[in-house]
Design an enzyme around this catalytic site. Structure first.
Site, short mmCIF file in Angstrom:
data_model
loop_
_atom_site.label_atom_id
_atom_site.label_comp_id
_atom_site.label_asym_id
_atom_site.label_seq_id
_atom_site.Cartn_x
_atom_site.Cartn_y
_atom_site.Cartn_z
CG ASN A 22 -58.93 95.86 -2.75
OD1 ASN A 22 -58.79 96.19 -3.94
ND2 ASN A 22 -57.86 94.92 -2.24
CG ASP A 28 -61.50 92.99 -5.44
OD1 ASP A 28 -62.96 92.69 -5.60
OD2 ASP A 28 -60.83 93.92 -5.19
CG ASP A 97 -59.38 78.81 -17.20
OD1 ASP A 97 -58.91 78.12 -17.82
OD2 ASP A 97 -59.87 79.91 -17.65
CG ASP A 199 -55.06 77.42 -20.79
OD1 ASP A 199 -55.64 78.43 -21.31
OD2 ASP A 199 -53.84 77.28 -20.67
CD GLU A 255 -57.40 77.77 -24.73
OE1 GLU A 255 -57.39 78.77 -25.37
OE2 GLU A 255 -56.82 77.31 -24.00
CG HIS A 328 -58.97 85.00 -21.51
ND1 HIS A 328 -60.14 83.60 -21.51
CD2 HIS A 328 -57.69 84.46 -21.47
CE1 HIS A 328 -59.38 82.71 -21.66
NE2 HIS A 328 -58.00 83.14 -21.77
CG ASP A 329 -56.92 83.77 -24.74
OD1 ASP A 329 -56.19 84.62 -24.16
OD2 ASP A 329 -56.64 82.58 -24.70
#
Length: 557
Positions: A22, A28, A97, A199, A255, A328-329
């Protein structure tokens, strides 16, 4: 099929950076929907989405304000329902997650909890009186720098936050908290999702004495012995499994920082009834020095092999491994363990081969299948990650590290390297968005992008396709036992996988020059089949010369 997750390849999406539909510069859910055919073409089986829940975004969505609402920037619950339906229509499962060690401080539970000491929600979180000198209840340091305790004026007590001040830790000792979490999990599973990535799940049980931790020259004590793999963690996970997970055919991955192979056997053993697999971090910590990730150390291949082998043998027949280089880490693998310049494509393919030929469920992080690299942060103002920003200010003001040196560490190891926008094509903003993204696009997007690789023979993308096809085609890649060869070599990572009469030989060179290798006797004949290689290969018998970052996989029947 109860063990479908063993035979699957998982693809992780960081929604903020995947695809913006968008034009607001933020990825998104509709963006993800628009790229499902791309993922189907890659061949993956499972999508794992980093948090998409309502959040004030102090820690990029890992600070959850409402577990049963979608972050406004990502879309609506109707968008999520469409994503789930469209993924399932393509035969792709969807995993969410689960972030239940902490919430946002804006969650209604915490808003209530901080009102008064006798509020019904007070015991949903971990509160404590300061010491007689007014200091926090103990000396624990937060993962994101500073004290792990935050003073709250309203009730004149401190609350525990192992991460950001805006991420208060939940009190799992309280059965009401556990019931709330289990009910929320059931709500999502009844919607039809296919499991959870959990997590920091091995931090949910805290040692209740809350004593000081050891200090190592810094200002704060080490909380790890009191918060990791805590006294009731297995009890809580067994309860979660019995109450929720056992009632659905789902995939779970926890994790678990600082978990040992013995811990992982307990978390993932089939007779333990806790989780399917865990993420361990030993191979991700090989460059750390003095407990800090902020260094410019280079890994040693013998160390990397030793860690992988320990986990392969440690869980063989006792549990299940998750295999990953990126998430992502973590920084980008081709920059960290390969050569992202001269041997960019070769090392990206070699690293993929090395991982996907081991036993366990492989995870691909968005852009890894294109060989996306670390980016360049010219200033701390280019960074968005709270961990890196806090560490920069702490280390430059309190520990004598120069700003230039700290930026060098951030460019090498910071989490933001993984969070730059997905590189779809060579148009403005890499085809991720029509507007300037929330974090800058990597400057190499015109060269490294999906449009330049999809349906292109010899591309990194096509190589990942082939690896996934092989896993689906050959059970030996999924189920065989693992044995390391040449443990002392700092150039070659060589291992076999054995299942009955069949054997696989994987040869990976981490060297930047040619290396000679003598094949094991069993493979020194014409009976072997070359399954995959990242260079053109001639038929060979006894000896081969491996080129820089070369990978080959042979099957002997």
């Amino acid at each position: 099929m109860a063990n479908w997750w063993k035979e699957s390849v998982v693809y992780q999406i960081y929604p903020r950076s995947f695809k913006d539909s968008n034009g607001d510069g933020i990825g998104d859910l509709q963006g993800i929907i628009s790229k499902l055919d791309y993922l189907k073409a890659l061949g993956i089986d499972v999508l794992w989405l980093s948090p998409i829940y309502d959040s004030p975004n102090d820690d990029n969505g890992y600070d959850i304000r409402n577990y049963q609402a979608i972050m406004q920037e990502f879309g609506t619950m109707a968008d999520f329902d469409e994503l789930l339906q469209q993924a399932h229509h393509r035969g792709i499962k969807l995993v969410l997650d689960l972030v239940v060690n902490h919430t946002s401080d804006e969650h209604v539970w915490f808003a209530e909890s901080r009102k008064s000491k006798n509020n019904p929600y007070r015991d949903y979180y971990i509160w404590g009186d300061g010491k007689t000198d007014g200091k926090p209840p103990n000396n624990w340091g937060s993962v994101f720098s500073g004290s792990a305790w935050k003073y709250d004026d309203a009730t004149r007590q401190y609350y525990l936050h192992m991460f950001s001040q805006k991420q208060p830790d939940l009190n799992w000792e309280n059965p009401k908290v556990r019931n709330e979490i289990y009910n929320m999990m059931v709500w999502w599973l009844d919607k039809g999702i296919d499991g959870f990535r959990m997590d920091v799940i091995n931090m949910i049980s805290k040692e209740q004495s809350f004593q000081d931790g050891e200090t190592y020259g810094g200002l704060y004590g080490n909380p790890s012995p009191y918060i990791i793999n805590g006294p009731r963690v297995h009890e809580f996970l067994k309860e979660m499994n019995q109450r929720v997970l056992s009632k659905y055919d789902v995939m779970t991955v926890g994790e678990t920082p600082a978990a040992t192979t013995e811990d992982a056997q307990r978390y993932t053993g089939e007779n333990e009834h806790e989780l399917n697999m865990v993420f361990q971090f030993e191979h991700m910590g090989l460059e750390a020095a003095g407990g800090s990730k902020w260094t410019d150390r280079r890994f040693r291949l013998t160390d990397l092999k030793q860690v992988f082998t320990k986990w392969q043998k440690g869980l063989e027949g006792r549990g299940w491994n998750s295999l990953y280089w990126n998430n992502h880490d973590q920084p980008r693998v081709v920059s960290r363990f390969g050569n992202d310049k001269k041997y960019w494509a070769q090392s990206a393919k070699m690293l993929a081969t090395c991982l996907h030929m081991q036993q366990g469920t492989p995870y691909i992080y968005q852009g890894e299948e294109l060989g996306m690299t670390n980016t360049v942060f010219h200033s701390i103002d280019d960074c968005r990650d709270i961990e890196a920003i806090n560490a920069y200010h702490e280390m430059t003001t309190q520990q004598g590290v120069s700003p230039q040196e700290m930026l060098c560490y951030i460019n090498r190891i910071s989490r933001d390297n993984a969070r730059t926008p997905m590189q779809w094509d060579s148009s403005a903003f890499a085809g991720f968005s029509t507007a300037e993204p929330w974090i800058a696009v990597n400057e190499n997007y015109k060269r490294i992008n999906a449009a330049a690789q999809v349906e292109v023979e010899g591309s990194v993308f096509s190589y990942y396709q082939k690896l996934i096809q092989l896993r689906h085609q050959y059970p030996i890649i999924v189920y065989a036992s693992f044995d390391l060869l040449l443990p002392e070599s700092e150039e070659l990572f060589v291992f076999t996988r054995t299942r009955g009469e069949q054997q696989l030989l994987t040869i990976c060179s981490f060297a930047e020059q040619n290396v000679e290798y003598h094949l094991p006797q069993r493979f020194a004949d014409d009976e072997k089949q070359l399954l995959i290689a990242n260079y053109p290969c001639e038929p060979c018998t006894e000896k081969i010369t491996l080129r820089p970052y070369e990978a080959r996989v042979y099957l002997h029947k």
